[in-house]
Design a protein around this motif. Structure first.
Motif, PDB file in Angstrom:
ATOM      1  N   PHE A  40       0.814  -1.217   0.000  1.00 10.13           N
ATOM      2  CA  PHE A  40       0.000   0.000   0.000  1.00 10.13           C
ATOM      3  C   PHE A  40       0.845   1.263   0.000  1.00 10.13           C
ATOM      4  O   PHE A  40       0.471   2.261  -0.601  1.00 10.13           O
ATOM      5  N   TYR A  41       1.999   1.188   0.660  1.00  8.34           N
ATOM      6  CA  TYR A  41       2.873   2.348   0.646  1.00  8.34           C
ATOM      7  C   TYR A  41       3.333   2.634  -0.781  1.00  8.34           C
ATOM      8  O   TYR A  41       3.318   3.774  -1.247  1.00  8.34           O
ATOM      9  N   PHE A  42       3.680   1.567  -1.489  1.00  4.90           N
ATOM     10  CA  PHE A  42       4.122   1.719  -2.873  1.00  4.90           C
ATOM     11  C   PHE A  42       2.989   2.274  -3.745  1.00  4.90           C
ATOM     12  O   PHE A  42       3.193   3.141  -4.588  1.00  4.90           O
ATOM     13  N   ILE A  43       1.780   1.786  -3.493  1.00 10.07           N
ATOM     14  CA  ILE A  43       0.622   2.267  -4.271  1.00 10.07           C
ATOM     15  C   ILE A  43       0.405   3.764  -4.043  1.00 10.07           C
ATOM     16  O   ILE A  43       0.186   4.526  -4.989  1.00 10.07           O
ATOM     17  N   MET A  44       0.519   4.178  -2.776  1.00  9.44           N
ATOM     18  CA  MET A  44       0.342   5.603  -2.480  1.00  9.44           C
ATOM     19  C   MET A  44       1.390   6.440  -3.208  1.00  9.44           C
ATOM     20  O   MET A  44       1.090   7.494  -3.766  1.00  9.44           O
ATOM     21  N   GLN A  45       2.618   5.936  -3.199  1.00 11.72           N
ATOM     22  CA  GLN A  45       3.686   6.666  -3.888  1.00 11.72           C
ATOM     23  C   GLN A  45       3.435   6.708  -5.394  1.00 11.72           C
ATOM     24  O   GLN A  45       3.619   7.748  -6.030  1.00 11.72           O
ATOM     25  N   ALA A  46       3.016   5.572  -5.930  1.00 12.60           N
ATOM     26  CA  ALA A  46       2.765   5.500  -7.373  1.00 12.60           C
ATOM     27  C   ALA A  46       1.633   6.466  -7.746  1.00 12.60           C
ATOM     28  O   ALA A  46       1.671   7.122  -8.783  1.00 12.60           O
ATOM     29  N   ARG A  47       0.637   6.558  -6.868  1.00 11.67           N
ATOM     30  CA  ARG A  47      -0.453   7.496  -7.128  1.00 11.67           C
ATOM     31  C   ARG A  47       0.019   8.933  -7.128  1.00 11.67           C
ATOM     32  O   ARG A  47      -0.383   9.736  -7.967  1.00 11.67           O
ATOM     33  N   SER A  48       0.873   9.240  -6.175  1.00  8.70           N
ATOM     34  CA  SER A  48       1.285  10.642  -6.120  1.00  8.70           C
ATOM     35  C   SER A  48       2.218  10.969  -7.288  1.00  8.70           C
ATOM     36  O   SER A  48       2.175  12.077  -7.815  1.00  8.70           O
ATOM     37  N   THR A  49       3.020   9.992  -7.732  1.00  8.65           N
ATOM     38  CA  THR A  49       3.835  10.212  -8.933  1.00  8.65           C
ATOM     39  C   THR A  49       2.924  10.476 -10.128  1.00  8.65           C
ATOM     40  O   THR A  49       3.131  11.391 -10.921  1.00  8.65           O
ATOM     41  N   CYS A  50       1.882   9.658 -10.214  1.00  6.71           N
ATOM     42  CA  CYS A  50       0.921   9.776 -11.299  1.00  6.71           C
ATOM     43  C   CYS A  50       0.264  11.168 -11.296  1.00  6.71           C
ATOM     44  O   CYS A  50       0.136  11.810 -12.341  1.00  6.71           O
ATOM     45  N   GLU A  51      -0.091  11.627 -10.100  1.00  4.22           N
ATOM     46  CA  GLU A  51      -0.717  12.957 -10.000  1.00  4.22           C
ATOM     47  C   GLU A  51       0.257  14.052 -10.405  1.00  4.22           C
ATOM     48  O   GLU A  51      -0.111  15.014 -11.076  1.00  4.22           O
ATOM     49  N   ARG A  52       1.513  13.882  -9.962  1.00  9.08           N
ATOM     50  CA  ARG A  52       2.504  14.905 -10.311  1.00  9.08           C
ATOM     51  C   ARG A  52       2.714  14.955 -11.825  1.00  9.08           C
ATOM     52  O   ARG A  52       2.744  16.027 -12.423  1.00  9.08           O
TER      53      ARG A  52
END
Ligand SMILES: [Zn+2]
Length: 258
Positions: A145-157
């Protein structure tokens, strides 16, 4: 007095006589004096190639006269005869010439289109990769889940960077470019939001359905490319579809696996 009054030229030509020759085979009109002056001032009355700086000058069309049939500031650059000949022979390509024009500072509307276009291509590439990483993270055997959160924020950026790049291209380009860039952005937004909502990959879709969605994107990307090339007066071989995407402007956070 060297000339009888009736024959005296009003004022000497600003650049090499060839530019003013009314007998040119394609009947091109003379470059208007003020335009010639603006171009010479832009280049500081020296060859616009910074390492040359010769002082005998001609005006060169970046996109050939035969294509544009117009003299305009953004498409014209002051060059010495040697650099002009090298340009005509293709030793200096037109992408480089557009870049020299942009480096002169005051002009370069066309160079801005090109650089905004390349920036948008790079941004789309990174955004697409970040969406794919998020999708893979969702379907991992043991979701982190930590990785997913990071991947999401990368995606948003990446979405934000792409949004800015699209806006730049839209303001630099014409109406058609604005429309197609908007369409492509929307396509990506749809892809990104269905991935965030875990609705993508959609396993209920057939391979044909997935391919036809991708084809729509590919056609839009090709259409955008051709429109940009056309606006710049570049042939297909002169403006490659893809150049190396620029590196991501921000480093990936430490410890991420991608
Ligand atoms: Zn030169």
């Amino acid at each position: 007095m060297p000339y009888p009054h009736a024959f005296a030229p009003a004022s000497p030509p600003l650049v090499s006589a060839a530019v003013y020759d009314p007998a040119m085979p394609d009947n091109r009109p003379a470059v208007p004096r003020q335009l010639a002056r603006d171009l010479l001032v832009e280049a500081g009355h020296r060859c616009a190639i910074p390492t040359c700086r010769a002082t005998t000058l001609e005006l060169a069309h970046i996109t050939p006269w035969a294509k544009t049939r117009a003299h305009d500031f953004d498409n014209t650059i002051a060059l010495c005869p040697i650099c002009h000949t090298r340009f005509d022979k293709g030793e200096i390509d037109r992408l480089s010439m557009l870049q020299y024009k942009a480096e002169l500072g005051s002009g370069g509307a066309r160079a801005r289109v090109l650089s905004a276009y390349r920036t948008m291509q790079g941004a789309l590439d990174r955004w697409g990769k970040s969406i794919a990483i998020l999708a893979r993270a969702h379907v991992a055997f043991a979701p982190d889940f930590y990785f997913i959160m990071q991947a999401r924020s990368t995606c948003e950026r990446e979405a934000g960077l792409t949004h800015a790049a699209v806006a730049d291209l839209q303001s630099a380009g014409d109406d058609t470019i604005e429309l197609i860039a908007h369409f492509i952005y929307d396509w990506f937004i749809h892809w990104a939001s269905s991935t965030v909502d875990m609705k993508w990959p959609d396993y209920s879709q057939s391979r044909e359905e997935r391919n036809s969605e991708l084809n729509i994107l590919h056609e839009a990307l090709l259409e955008l490319h051709l429109t940009v090339a056309d606006l710049l007066g570049f042939g297909f071989d002169e403006l490659p579809f893809w150049e190396e995407p620029p590196p991501s402007p921000q480093p990936r956070p430490l410890g991420t696996a991608y």
